[in-house]
Design an enzyme around this catalytic site. Structure first.
Site, PDB file in Angstrom:
ATOM      1  N   GLU A 196      -5.266   1.347   2.870  1.00 45.19           N
ATOM      2  CA  GLU A 196      -4.955   0.273   3.813  1.00 45.19           C
ATOM      3  C   GLU A 196      -4.909   0.778   5.251  1.00 45.19           C
ATOM      4  O   GLU A 196      -5.386   0.096   6.168  1.00 45.19           O
ATOM      5  CB  GLU A 196      -3.619  -0.381   3.444  1.00 45.19           C
ATOM      6  CG  GLU A 196      -3.362  -1.717   4.134  1.00 45.19           C
ATOM      7  CD  GLU A 196      -2.736  -1.614   5.512  1.00 45.19           C
ATOM      8  OE1 GLU A 196      -2.672  -2.629   6.215  1.00 45.19           O
ATOM      9  OE2 GLU A 196      -2.299  -0.498   5.903  1.00 45.19           O
ATOM     10  N   GLU A 197      -4.361   1.961   5.471  1.00 47.20           N
ATOM     11  CA  GLU A 197      -4.177   2.453   6.833  1.00 47.20           C
ATOM     12  C   GLU A 197      -5.498   2.765   7.539  1.00 47.20           C
ATOM     13  O   GLU A 197      -5.529   2.914   8.758  1.00 47.20           O
ATOM     14  CB  GLU A 197      -3.281   3.695   6.849  1.00 47.20           C
ATOM     15  CG  GLU A 197      -1.826   3.428   6.474  1.00 47.20           C
ATOM     16  CD  GLU A 197      -1.076   2.569   7.479  1.00 47.20           C
ATOM     17  OE1 GLU A 197      -1.674   2.197   8.508  1.00 47.20           O
ATOM     18  OE2 GLU A 197       0.102   2.272   7.246  1.00 47.20           O
ATOM     19  N   ASP A 241       4.031  -6.328   3.360  1.00 47.78           N
ATOM     20  CA  ASP A 241       3.814  -5.183   4.240  1.00 47.78           C
ATOM     21  C   ASP A 241       5.001  -5.093   5.195  1.00 47.78           C
ATOM     22  O   ASP A 241       6.133  -5.215   4.766  1.00 47.78           O
ATOM     23  CB  ASP A 241       2.466  -5.330   4.958  1.00 47.78           C
ATOM     24  CG  ASP A 241       1.857  -3.992   5.358  1.00 47.78           C
ATOM     25  OD1 ASP A 241       2.589  -3.151   5.889  1.00 47.78           O
ATOM     26  OD2 ASP A 241       0.659  -3.795   5.153  1.00 47.78           O
ATOM     27  N   HIS A 273       0.831  -1.210   0.000  1.00 44.71           N
ATOM     28  CA  HIS A 273       0.000   0.000   0.000  1.00 44.71           C
ATOM     29  C   HIS A 273       0.858   1.249   0.000  1.00 44.71           C
ATOM     30  O   HIS A 273       1.916   1.308   0.617  1.00 44.71           O
ATOM     31  CB  HIS A 273      -1.010   0.003   1.154  1.00 44.71           C
ATOM     32  CG  HIS A 273      -0.419   0.038   2.531  1.00 44.71           C
ATOM     33  ND1 HIS A 273      -0.170   1.213   3.211  1.00 44.71           N
ATOM     34  CD2 HIS A 273      -0.067  -0.963   3.375  1.00 44.71           C
ATOM     35  CE1 HIS A 273       0.300   0.934   4.401  1.00 44.71           C
ATOM     36  NE2 HIS A 273       0.391  -0.381   4.531  1.00 44.71           N
ATOM     37  N   ASP A 304       6.238   1.521   6.525  1.00 43.08           N
ATOM     38  CA  ASP A 304       4.931   0.860   6.399  1.00 43.08           C
ATOM     39  C   ASP A 304       4.046   1.786   5.564  1.00 43.08           C
ATOM     40  O   ASP A 304       3.491   2.741   6.092  1.00 43.08           O
ATOM     41  CB  ASP A 304       4.363   0.641   7.794  1.00 43.08           C
ATOM     42  CG  ASP A 304       2.940   0.136   7.808  1.00 43.08           C
ATOM     43  OD1 ASP A 304       2.456  -0.335   6.777  1.00 43.08           O
ATOM     44  OD2 ASP A 304       2.300   0.263   8.880  1.00 43.08           O
ATOM     45  N   HIS A 326       4.364   2.617  13.149  1.00 47.44           N
ATOM     46  CA  HIS A 326       3.453   3.752  13.284  1.00 47.44           C
ATOM     47  C   HIS A 326       4.051   4.868  14.142  1.00 47.44           C
ATOM     48  O   HIS A 326       3.323   5.740  14.633  1.00 47.44           O
ATOM     49  CB  HIS A 326       2.097   3.312  13.820  1.00 47.44           C
ATOM     50  CG  HIS A 326       1.248   2.653  12.775  1.00 47.44           C
ATOM     51  ND1 HIS A 326      -0.126   2.602  12.844  1.00 47.44           N
ATOM     52  CD2 HIS A 326       1.573   2.030  11.615  1.00 47.44           C
ATOM     53  CE1 HIS A 326      -0.602   1.975  11.788  1.00 47.44           C
ATOM     54  NE2 HIS A 326       0.421   1.600  11.026  1.00 47.44           N
TER      55      HIS A 326
END
Length: 344
Positions: free
Chosen positions: A222-223, A241, A71, A188, A321
């Site tokens: 995606e997030e 991923d 993504h 990510d 994250h």
């Protein structure tokens, strides 16, 4: 640093370039334009779905289709209101560790194409002024954005063309160290996009044909939980991923992680067995782990009713994250496993 093969360095360089392109979920058009240009340079067959996802097709030895998903959307923020003193309130996009936003430089993107610089700050940002500067919660109720413009009230902000709903991107702060670490926000999942373009380049440069026709699916939501809900018809979907690092997990920044189960449930047994056997055969440094607070594009695709088998792998990423980091060894192990999967 030990000498690194050019194909691996090219993955790093591609990743660094796409990390520079702002693309919070819902604001990914600039990243899609970047992918178009990179695909056209390589004479690739691509399409952009109505959902915004970018799909590249590479003809294989058989008509059976293998999906490779990554993504291009990232975490970010959005203007939720304008304070009377000219600062901005915001809401988060995705699930960042919000404490890591405190003090970070950002860009505010207006609907008419203007871009303004700013900084995420606590509402008690000065230790010499506020007794709770160290203890005030770092959340959207106690943080704001300070614009680098001469604004002192709401109207002056509106006069700049900034309104509620404008997107906010963060400086990724990308660095590739002499010791082989790639550290940046949004590894990510832009690192995996770089790995998949590394795979494309490897196949083209070596005139190799994958066993199955490849559908490389680069999703854009995606997030926020519905990236690959609508995908081209494939029999298998391998999400590339990130691998989780920490607590009792066996994964590390130097390994490729193979996910046996995440919050959406277990991944396909046969696909995971093949991935594990290939990793052993190629003598790759790998881990098999269970990720309790994770879901992927495969999870989304299965929940949407797609008739697929699914698996998930990725380079181990520390501090996900937040201020993320991986190592060139983890990138190499992931690239080599993806390469082995599509050629066997």
């Amino acid at each position: 640093m030990q000498k690194i093969n050019k194909e691996y360095l090219n993955i790093i360089e591609f990743t660094k370039k796409i990390l520079e392109v702002p693309s919070p979920s819902g604001f990914t058009h600039k990243a899609i334009e970047f992918l178009k240009k990179e695909s056209e340079k390589r004479n690739l067959n691509y399409e952009v779905l109505n959902s915004g996802a970018f799909v590249i097709t590479i003809k294989g030895e058989s008509e059976e289709k293998l999906g490779l998903a990554a993504h291009v959307d990232t975490l970010g923020a959005i203007v939720s209101s304008i304070n009377s003193n000219g600062t901005l309130r915001f809401d988060r996009i995705g699930g960042p560790v919000l404490a890591t936003y405190d003090g970070e430089y950002c860009l505010v993107h207006t609907r008419d194409g203007k871009v303004y610089q700013g900084t995420f700050l606590s509402d008690s940002p000065a230790v010499h002024v506020y007794p709770d500067s160290s203890t005030l919660p770092r959340d959207t109720s106690h943080m704001h954005i300070r614009l680098d413009e001469m604004v002192h009230n709401k109207q002056e902000v509106l006069d700049l063309g900034i309104y509620n709903g404008d997107y906010i991107s963060l400086d990724p702060k990308t660095v590739f160290t002499e010791s082989g670490y790639l550290k940046s926000r949004f590894l990510d999942d832009k690192l995996s996009v770089g790995i998949l373009f590394g795979l494309i380049d490897y196949l083209k440069e070596n005139n190799l044909t994958p066993k199955k026709t490849l559908k490389i699916i680069l999703s854009v939501y995606e997030e926020i939980g519905f990236g690959a809900s609508n995908i081209p018809e494939v029999s298998e979907l391998l999400a590339v991923d990130m691998g989780c690092v920490g607590l009792t997990l066996d994964g590390s920044e130097e390994k490729v992680s193979i996910c046996a189960k995440d919050s959406g449930g277990p991944y396909n047994y046969e696909m995971n067995t093949k991935l594990i056997n290939l990793a052993k055969e190629k003598k790759l440094d790998f881990a098999v782990d269970v990720f309790p607070y994770y879901s992927s594009d495969v999870t989304t695709a299965l929940k949407a009713g797609n008739n697929i088998r699914g698996a998930l792998i990725g380079s181990g990423v520390a501090a996900s994250h937040g201020m993320e980091r991986t190592h060139i060894k983890g990138i190499i192990n992931t690239f080599e496993l993806v390469k082995a999967y599509v050629l066997n």
